[in-house]
Design a protein around this motif. Structure first.
Motif, PDB file in Angstrom:
ATOM      1  N   THR A 205       9.250 -45.056  97.885  1.00 34.95           N
ATOM      2  CA  THR A 205       8.220 -46.070  98.142  1.00 34.95           C
ATOM      3  C   THR A 205       8.805 -47.288  98.846  1.00 34.95           C
ATOM      4  OG1 THR A 205       8.485 -46.962  95.892  1.00 34.95           O
ATOM      5  CG2 THR A 205       6.760 -45.326  96.228  1.00 34.95           C
ATOM      6  N   GLU A 206      10.065 -47.594  98.597  1.00 40.22           N
ATOM      7  CA  GLU A 206      10.722 -48.680  99.306  1.00 40.22           C
ATOM      8  C   GLU A 206      10.856 -48.351 100.797  1.00 40.22           C
ATOM      9  OE1 GLU A 206      15.243 -49.809  99.372  1.00 40.22           O
ATOM     10  OE2 GLU A 206      14.338 -50.735  97.601  1.00 40.22           O
ATOM     11  N   HIS A 209       7.336 -48.572 102.369  1.00 49.14           N
ATOM     12  CA  HIS A 209       6.899 -49.962 102.458  1.00 49.14           C
ATOM     13  C   HIS A 209       7.633 -50.693 103.584  1.00 49.14           C
ATOM     14  CE1 HIS A 209       5.145 -53.709 100.982  1.00 49.14           C
ATOM     15  NE2 HIS A 209       6.337 -54.258 101.041  1.00 49.14           N
ATOM     16  N   ALA A 210       8.914 -50.379 103.774  1.00 43.95           N
ATOM     17  CA  ALA A 210       9.707 -51.056 104.802  1.00 43.95           C
ATOM     18  C   ALA A 210       9.394 -50.547 106.199  1.00 43.95           C
ATOM     19  CB  ALA A 210      11.195 -50.877 104.511  1.00 43.95           C
ATOM     20  N   THR A 211       9.147 -49.250 106.331  1.00 38.20           N
ATOM     21  CA  THR A 211       9.016 -48.655 107.665  1.00 38.20           C
ATOM     22  C   THR A 211       7.578 -48.474 108.137  1.00 38.20           C
ATOM     23  OG1 THR A 211       9.149 -46.433 106.699  1.00 38.20           O
ATOM     24  CG2 THR A 211      11.212 -47.439 107.452  1.00 38.20           C
ATOM     25  N   ALA A 212       6.623 -48.455 107.195  1.00 35.18           N
ATOM     26  CA  ALA A 212       5.212 -48.260 107.572  1.00 35.18           C
ATOM     27  C   ALA A 212       4.312 -49.104 106.674  1.00 35.18           C
ATOM     28  CB  ALA A 212       4.838 -46.777 107.468  1.00 35.18           C
ATOM     29  N   PRO A 213       4.469 -50.425 106.694  1.00 32.27           N
ATOM     30  CA  PRO A 213       3.727 -51.288 105.761  1.00 32.27           C
ATOM     31  C   PRO A 213       2.211 -51.220 105.922  1.00 32.27           C
ATOM     32  CG  PRO A 213       4.829 -52.599 107.450  1.00 32.27           C
ATOM     33  CD  PRO A 213       5.352 -51.211 107.572  1.00 32.27           C
ATOM     34  N   GLU A 214       1.723 -50.947 107.126  1.00 37.15           N
ATOM     35  CA  GLU A 214       0.270 -50.878 107.314  1.00 37.15           C
ATOM     36  C   GLU A 214      -0.299 -49.603 106.696  1.00 37.15           C
ATOM     37  OE1 GLU A 214      -0.789 -51.380 111.372  1.00 37.15           O
ATOM     38  OE2 GLU A 214       0.009 -53.421 111.519  1.00 37.15           O
ATOM     39  N   ALA A 215       0.462 -48.521 106.772  1.00 39.24           N
ATOM     40  CA  ALA A 215      -0.002 -47.250 106.206  1.00 39.24           C
ATOM     41  C   ALA A 215       0.327 -47.142 104.722  1.00 39.24           C
ATOM     42  CB  ALA A 215       0.632 -46.082 106.961  1.00 39.24           C
ATOM     43  N   PRO A 217       0.518 -49.780 101.773  1.00 45.84           N
ATOM     44  CA  PRO A 217       0.380 -51.164 101.324  1.00 45.84           C
ATOM     45  C   PRO A 217       0.942 -51.436  99.933  1.00 45.84           C
ATOM     46  CG  PRO A 217      -1.690 -50.003 101.021  1.00 45.84           C
ATOM     47  CD  PRO A 217      -0.759 -49.025 101.684  1.00 45.84           C
ATOM     48  N   HIS A 218       1.504 -50.427  99.283  1.00 50.12           N
ATOM     49  CA  HIS A 218       1.972 -50.564  97.905  1.00 50.12           C
ATOM     50  C   HIS A 218       3.395 -51.112  97.855  1.00 50.12           C
ATOM     51  CE1 HIS A 218      -1.461 -47.927  97.267  1.00 50.12           C
ATOM     52  NE2 HIS A 218      -0.922 -47.078  98.111  1.00 50.12           N
ATOM     53  N   GLU A 219       3.663 -51.908  96.830  1.00 49.11           N
ATOM     54  CA  GLU A 219       5.003 -52.434  96.629  1.00 49.11           C
ATOM     55  C   GLU A 219       5.925 -51.321  96.123  1.00 49.11           C
ATOM     56  OE1 GLU A 219       6.313 -55.467  97.208  1.00 49.11           O
ATOM     57  OE2 GLU A 219       4.411 -56.053  98.141  1.00 49.11           O
ATOM     58  N   PRO A 220       7.213 -51.391  96.445  1.00 47.96           N
ATOM     59  CA  PRO A 220       8.153 -50.400  95.920  1.00 47.96           C
ATOM     60  C   PRO A 220       8.140 -50.387  94.395  1.00 47.96           C
ATOM     61  CG  PRO A 220       9.180 -51.692  97.670  1.00 47.96           C
ATOM     62  CD  PRO A 220       7.868 -52.351  97.359  1.00 47.96           C
ATOM     63  N   GLY A 222       9.217 -47.693  90.747  1.00 53.34           N
ATOM     64  CA  GLY A 222       9.663 -46.436  90.170  1.00 53.34           C
ATOM     65  C   GLY A 222       8.520 -45.628  89.587  1.00 53.34           C
ATOM     66  N   ASP A 223       7.360 -46.253  89.435  1.00 50.39           N
ATOM     67  CA  ASP A 223       6.162 -45.569  88.965  1.00 50.39           C
ATOM     68  C   ASP A 223       5.253 -45.298  90.157  1.00 50.39           C
ATOM     69  OD1 ASP A 223       6.692 -45.638  86.094  1.00 50.39           O
ATOM     70  OD2 ASP A 223       6.404 -47.806  86.266  1.00 50.39           O
ATOM     71  N   TRP A 224       4.758 -44.060  90.271  1.00 51.08           N
ATOM     72  CA  TRP A 224       3.954 -43.687  91.434  1.00 51.08           C
ATOM     73  C   TRP A 224       2.660 -44.491  91.471  1.00 51.08           C
ATOM     74  CZ3 TRP A 224       5.084 -41.769  95.825  1.00 51.08           C
ATOM     75  CH2 TRP A 224       4.086 -41.283  96.667  1.00 51.08           C
ATOM     76  N   PRO A 225       2.340 -45.139  92.615  1.00 49.58           N
ATOM     77  CA  PRO A 225       1.202 -46.071  92.658  1.00 49.58           C
ATOM     78  C   PRO A 225      -0.133 -45.464  93.062  1.00 49.58           C
ATOM     79  CG  PRO A 225       2.457 -46.274  94.671  1.00 49.58           C
ATOM     80  CD  PRO A 225       3.163 -45.223  93.837  1.00 49.58           C
ATOM     81  N   VAL A 226      -0.157 -44.185  93.468  1.00 48.49           N
ATOM     82  CA  VAL A 226      -1.379 -43.594  94.010  1.00 48.49           C
ATOM     83  C   VAL A 226      -1.907 -42.525  93.051  1.00 48.49           C
ATOM     84  CG1 VAL A 226      -2.432 -42.397  95.964  1.00 48.49           C
ATOM     85  CG2 VAL A 226      -0.512 -43.974  96.343  1.00 48.49           C
ATOM     86  N   SER A 227      -3.196 -42.576  92.761  1.00 45.62           N
ATOM     87  CA  SER A 227      -3.792 -41.573  91.878  1.00 45.62           C
ATOM     88  C   SER A 227      -4.421 -40.450  92.703  1.00 45.62           C
ATOM     89  CB  SER A 227      -4.869 -42.217  90.995  1.00 45.62           C
ATOM     90  OG  SER A 227      -5.890 -42.790  91.787  1.00 45.62           O
ATOM     91  N   GLY A 228      -4.640 -39.308  92.049  1.00 49.82           N
ATOM     92  CA  GLY A 228      -5.374 -38.234  92.696  1.00 49.82           C
ATOM     93  C   GLY A 228      -4.564 -37.023  93.092  1.00 49.82           C
ATOM     94  N   GLY A 229      -3.249 -37.152  93.184  1.00 49.38           N
ATOM     95  CA  GLY A 229      -2.416 -36.013  93.545  1.00 49.38           C
ATOM     96  C   GLY A 229      -1.917 -35.279  92.316  1.00 49.38           C
ATOM     97  N   GLN A 230      -1.126 -34.251  92.542  1.00 46.61           N
ATOM     98  CA  GLN A 230      -0.483 -33.563  91.434  1.00 46.61           C
ATOM     99  C   GLN A 230       0.807 -34.303  91.076  1.00 46.61           C
ATOM    100  OE1 GLN A 230       0.134 -29.408  92.204  1.00 46.61           O
ATOM    101  NE2 GLN A 230      -2.026 -28.901  92.047  1.00 46.61           N
ATOM    102  N   SER A 231       1.292 -34.088  89.859  1.00 47.71           N
ATOM    103  CA  SER A 231       2.528 -34.733  89.438  1.00 47.71           C
ATOM    104  C   SER A 231       3.321 -33.788  88.552  1.00 47.71           C
ATOM    105  CB  SER A 231       2.228 -36.035  88.681  1.00 47.71           C
ATOM    106  OG  SER A 231       1.499 -35.771  87.496  1.00 47.71           O
ATOM    107  N   ALA A 232       4.625 -34.069  88.446  1.00 49.88           N
ATOM    108  CA  ALA A 232       5.493 -33.247  87.615  1.00 49.88           C
ATOM    109  C   ALA A 232       6.683 -34.086  87.173  1.00 49.88           C
ATOM    110  CB  ALA A 232       5.959 -32.009  88.375  1.00 49.88           C
TER     111      ALA A 232
END
Length: 375
Positions: A205-206, A209-215, A217-220, A222-232
């Motif tokens: 995420t860092e 955030h550093a290379t594509a801030p417009e695409a 928008p989440h801060e770096p 250790g916890d995944w910031p986006v809901s809706g996907g699969q996780s493991a």
């Protein structure tokens, strides 16, 4: 020198691992090492023999280090048969917590201690210092499972759009434009993320955030910031989920990429595949963070570099230790084992078994005196 707080009893998970070290049987295949092989089958580089060294040492933390740690433990225990070392790959967050609470002697983490954790670690290690040593350097691979496709080119914005849910189909125009010679399927993309707090997630995420801030928008974090996907859970968990699915994609330590498809990331005007050499090139141009203590070697990674041959989606995993312990035997074991990990032989073992990038001789010369001072 002694430490203010005695290390607590080993956790149940660590005790269960004492006989087997890391206990992973995941296959490890590397594009730069044709054929690949399970880490456990590699012949470790020679570890030093320390006369009279004996006892049990427990560590925990980053699952990204699992393959390398398995080889380090095997090599060290072969040379010192009266030593038993356990490493529980619970994830970076779990390792930092167990270390700051005094439950383990050393930890592995893919992200440096934050301000609160650093304060807790300093209290735990007093009157010694906290050592943060970047002894495992490896690229993070973006891996996917699409039948018949072994690699794809993607810019940071495309990767960010996929994991943020803005790009949902494999034949999306954004992906197609960067891969004009690939027949992309009309298939839904299923992103897979880590469910546990993870240093790999924080590094990923860092980077976004550093290379594509417009695409992205989440801060770096250790916890995944986006809901809706699969996780493991853990590195092996997300890779297995992608392997078992189709149209799936995740981010993971490159040592676990196996036979999955991989993404070449756009750096400047070129698309760069992951490799230890490209990962090491980024670390070499990144400055050390000052003000964290003489035993801390945290680096400020340059994620936005456009320098040719660099791969900025890199993971620098740290070993956490104290420079002072109440128990002299524990101090001797920590000094000897982490000294081997940092040595040329130890780094060669990790490179062979896990595809990591050996640290530079300059860095080794800086961290070895810290490890020799542990007491």
């Amino acid at each position: 020198m002694t430490r203010r707080r005695t290390m607590t009893a080993l956790t149940a998970g660590a005790v269960a691992l004492l006989a087997t070290g890391c206990g992973s049987d995941d296959p490890v295949n590397h594009p730069w090492r044709p054929g690949g092989a399970p880490a456990a089958t590699e012949e470790p580089a020679t570890a030093p023999v320390t006369e009279g060294l004996a006892g049990t040492l427990a560590g925990a933390g980053a699952s990204s280090q699992e393959s390398a740690m398995q080889a380090w433990v095997a090599g060290f225990q072969q040379a010192n048969p009266d030593v038993t070392i356990a490493y529980d790959p619970v994830g970076s967050g779990g390792g930092r917590t167990q270390f700051t609470e005094g439950g383990i002697a050393f930890a592995g983490t893919d992200a440096p201690l934050d301000e609160a954790e650093l304060a807790a670690a300093r209290e735990r290690c007093a009157p010694g210092d906290v050592a943060e040593l970047p002894l495992y350097v490896a690229p993070i691979a973006v891996v996917f499972n699409l039948e018949g496709i072994e690699s794809l080119d993607m810019s940071p914005a495309t990767v960010a759009g996929i994991f943020d849910g803005a790009i949902t189909q494999w034949d999306d125009p954004a992906i197609a434009a960067e891969n004009p010679d690939v027949e992309l399927p009309d298939q839904r993309i299923t992103p897979v993320n880590r469910s546990d707090e993870s240093g790999t997630t924080e590094n990923f995420t860092e980077y976004l955030h550093a290379t594509a801030p417009e695409a992205w928008p989440h801060e770096p974090s250790g916890d995944w910031p986006v809901s809706g996907g699969q996780s493991a859970q853990g590195t092996s968990g997300v890779v297995q989920t992608v392997t078992d699915g189709t149209g799936t994609i995740t981010y993971a330590d490159a040592s676990k990429a196996g036979a999955l498809g991989t993404v070449n990331l756009r750096v400047g005007d070129a698309y760069v595949p992951y490799s230890p050499e490209a990962a090491a090139a980024v670390v070499d141009v990144s400055p050390r963070v000052e003000g964290r203590g003489e035993a801390s070697f945290v680096v400020e990674l340059d994620r936005t570099t456009a320098e040719a041959g660099t791969y900025p989606l890199v993971l620098v995993s740290y070993m956490l230790a104290c420079t002072a312990y109440d128990d002299a035997a524990t101090a001797e074991l920590v000094s000897a084992f982490l000294g081997y990990v940092a040595s040329e032989a130890g780094q060669e073992t990790a490179a062979t078994s896990a595809g990591s990038a050996p640290i530079s001789e300059r860095l080794r010369e800086q961290v070895q005196p810290v490890l020799e001072s542990v007491g």
